[in-house]
Design an enzyme around this catalytic site. Structure first.
Site, mmCIF file in Angstrom:
data_model
loop_
_atom_site.group_PDB
_atom_site.id
_atom_site.type_symbol
_atom_site.label_atom_id
_atom_site.label_comp_id
_atom_site.label_asym_id
_atom_site.label_seq_id
_atom_site.Cartn_x
_atom_site.Cartn_y
_atom_site.Cartn_z
ATOM 1 N N GLY A 78 -70.574 36.965 -30.706
ATOM 2 C CA GLY A 78 -71.055 36.870 -29.323
ATOM 3 C C GLY A 78 -72.568 37.010 -29.235
ATOM 4 N NE ARG A 142 -66.299 35.503 -30.399
ATOM 5 C CZ ARG A 142 -66.959 36.655 -30.341
ATOM 6 N NH1 ARG A 142 -67.104 37.375 -31.417
ATOM 7 N NH2 ARG A 142 -67.475 37.077 -29.211
ATOM 8 C CG ASP A 173 -64.525 42.243 -37.392
ATOM 9 O OD1 ASP A 173 -64.184 43.265 -38.022
ATOM 10 O OD2 ASP A 173 -63.926 41.831 -36.375
ATOM 11 C CE LYS A 199 -73.392 40.083 -32.542
ATOM 12 N NZ LYS A 199 -72.332 39.091 -32.378
ATOM 13 C CB THR A 200 -72.078 43.781 -30.890
ATOM 14 O OG1 THR A 200 -71.163 43.655 -29.787
ATOM 15 C CG2 THR A 200 -71.994 45.205 -31.412
ATOM 16 C CG ASP A 202 -68.754 44.532 -27.201
ATOM 17 O OD1 ASP A 202 -69.311 43.947 -26.252
ATOM 18 O OD2 ASP A 202 -67.679 44.152 -27.702
#
Ligand code: FBP
Length: 545
Positions: A78, A142, A173, A199-200, A202
């Site tokens: 993402g 992804r 992941d 990175k994320t 979230d």
């Protein structure tokens, strides 16, 4: 490319680098490391990349010379604000080391390496993307990099372009897979280094070594601005309850940070729901009782923040989703028509899960059966939890009205904030952090490292005091059951109920529920006083205090 006035001004922003990365740089190595769990298994799986030391970059008086070198970069998963600045940091450091070095971007995620889709990133291209949001410079995807055939296919193009190192910018992941790739190339003696970057949006890729994943800061500030605006609207019209779902596929860090910034009436934290073994009905009861209490005070309005991943943390829903995952992966499932699917599922589910499935509104039940992502995850961004909860709250309040327990009004509005924040122009924090991460990644490569993730610490201090370096990815790993098999993975960081951010929220939530304590944070500011422009998230400040 036509640009707004802000874009033009922003492209001239020079990200602040830590002192350790500014001039000549030398590397300081620590002691050998261990994985956070299952040391023997991880060591056996990663014999070439296990146990390496933590490293830090420090200023040096020695001017080194560097041979030209080609590097590849991949954006994975993402989007997150700041990705372009990681690439800019990589590019600038690489060219500083030797102007004849080249940076290649693999297109549309890890699949670009496997399918040999790439572009050379030049000075002119980089100039267009400095301090911009998005991943559109090279695109993202992804595709899971996990099979030897993929690694071999990647090696062909790596050889063709004379690439010495690949930098993978991704979440837990993708960085686990970066380590598997590093190990594979090291074991075969291919001479290809692999470095990861955290990175994320979230915020769930963090631990002792990684203070935060990039993008979390900007995304939360973007959502907090809009939540603040909605709260002003709610407090002005005084007639709506706003149910706001926020991204964060598993962890509730985004919802929690937005709650700390905006002080809504309600924020549900998935990790607490799981810990307390709460049912959907418990959550609905809680929301309805806050609505009723505020109505009794004449306040028929409010805000409810809901983390995107909530559904998977409610124990009964988790059990249902697990059974659905198995059921939907059978060949029989593929043969059932859309019209017959509900009846077929109900006939196959265990009695307990069938009862839960049947109790859900049909739209939500259907959303639970939609296609999984390539990592096998339920696509929680497609499940309308905000509507599910508001419908159930409305029903509960109707029942309470009939019993004389609720005399107010309840009208709901629904929002989902996710994609709005993932590509926002990075805040100063993310612009600086990402540029430093990219520079660090290039330094890790220059120092011959592989199987490391670039890190930058001490980020609640002014940027020059930040500490840049690298952590061996194996150090953050343990074994977990994934899709029925034990796998080495980087531990996902969920909200800790004993952590300062959650405890701060829990200490205030009853007051925020009853009274109207809204805070309206306003938009991200890129120019102005440092206390306005350079603040980190409240989560990070509380965690690092
Ligand atoms: P990453 O973990 O890859 O950074 O992505 C996180 C996320 O933004 C989640 O918050 C959200 O559930 C998901 O991506 C949405 O994925 P998609 O972009 O495939 O719809």
């Amino acid at each position: 490319m036509e640009k707004s006035a802000l874009q033009i001004a922003r492209s001239a922003y020079q990200p602040k680098l830590p002192l350790g990365l500014r001039g000549n740089v030398s590397i300081k190595e620590g002691q050998p490391t261990q994985s956070v769990g299952d040391q023997e298994e991880i060591k056996a799986l990663f014999p070439n990349t296990y146990g390496m030391p933590l490293v830090e970059f420090v200023p040096s008086n020695e001017k080194k010379t560097y041979a030209p070198m080609n590097m590849g970069v991949i954006l994975s998963g993402g989007q997150a604000p700041g990705g372009h600045n990681v690439i800019c940091g990589l590019f600038d450091e690489l060219k500083k080391q030797n102007p004849d070095s080249k940076l290649y971007g693999f297109l549309m995620g890890p699949g670009g390496l496997v399918d040999h889709k790439y572009m050379e990133i030049t000075d002119e291209i980089v100039a267009e993307y400095r301090n911009t949001g998005g991943f559109d410079l090279i695109g993202s995807g992804r595709t899971k990099l996990e099979k030897a055939e993929q690694f071999e296919a990647g090696l062909e193009i790596i050889r063709e372009l004379n690439i010495k190192a690949i930098v993978i910018i991704g979440g837990d992941d993708s960085n686990t897979n970066a380590c598997v790739l590093a190990e594979y190339y090291a074991a075969k003696g291919c001479g290809v280094q692999v470095i990861g970057c955290p990175k994320t949006i979230d915020g769930d890729l963090k631990n002792e070594q990684i203070e935060t994943s990039f993008g979390f800061d900007t995304a939360c500030k973007t959502y907090a601005e809009v939540i603040g605006n909605i709260q002003r609207d709610a407090n002005s019209a005084r007639k709506y309850w706003h149910f706001i779902k926020l991204m964060g596929r598993s962890a509730s860090h985004i919802a929690l940070e937005c709650a700390l910034q905006c002080q809504p009436n309600i924020c549900i934290i998935s990790e607490e729901v799981e810990e307390k073994n709460q049912t959907l009905d418990d959550i609905v009861n809680y929301i309805a009782s806050v609505v009723a209490q505020r109505a009794a005070d004449g306040n028929n309005f409010g805000t409810v923040l809901i983390p995107e991943g909530l559904i998977e943390f409610i124990p009964a829903m988790k059990a249902l989703i697990a059974e659905l995952n198995d059921l939907l992966s059978t060949p029989e499932a593929a043969a059932v028509s859309a019209d017959d699917q509900r009846a077929w599922i109900l006939s196959k589910l265990s009695a307990a899960n069938a009862a839960v499935y049947e109790s859900l509104p049909e739209t939500v039940a259907r959303q639970l059966t939609m296609e999984r992502d390539p990592h096998g995850n339920v696509q929680v961004s497609l499940i309308e939890t905000e509507k599910l909860l508001s419908e159930m709250v409305a029903k509960k309040l109707d029942a309470w009205k009939a019993e004389g327990k609720f005399a107010g009004k309840f009208a709901a509005q629904h929002h989902f904030f996710g994609y709005e924040g993932r590509c926002a122009a990075p805040s100063n924090y993310d612009a600086d952090y990402c540029y430093a991460l990219g520079t660090s990644a290039a330094q890790l490569v220059a120092n011959g490292k592989t199987g490391y993730m670039a890190i930058v610490k001490n980020t609640t201090a002014p940027a020059e005091e930040w500490i840049a370096g690298g952590v061996p990815i194996t150090m953050m790993m343990n074994m977990e059951r994934r899709h029925g098999e034990m796998k080495p993975v980087i531990r996902k960081a969920l909200v800790r109920l004993d952590g300062a951010p959650f405890k701060t929220f829990a200490a205030h939530r009853d007051e925020w529920a009853k009274n109207t304590c809204f805070v309206y944070p306003g938009p991200i500011q890129y120019f102005g006083p440092t206390e306005v422009c350079d603040q980190s998230t409240i989560t990070l400040r509380l965690e690092q205090a």
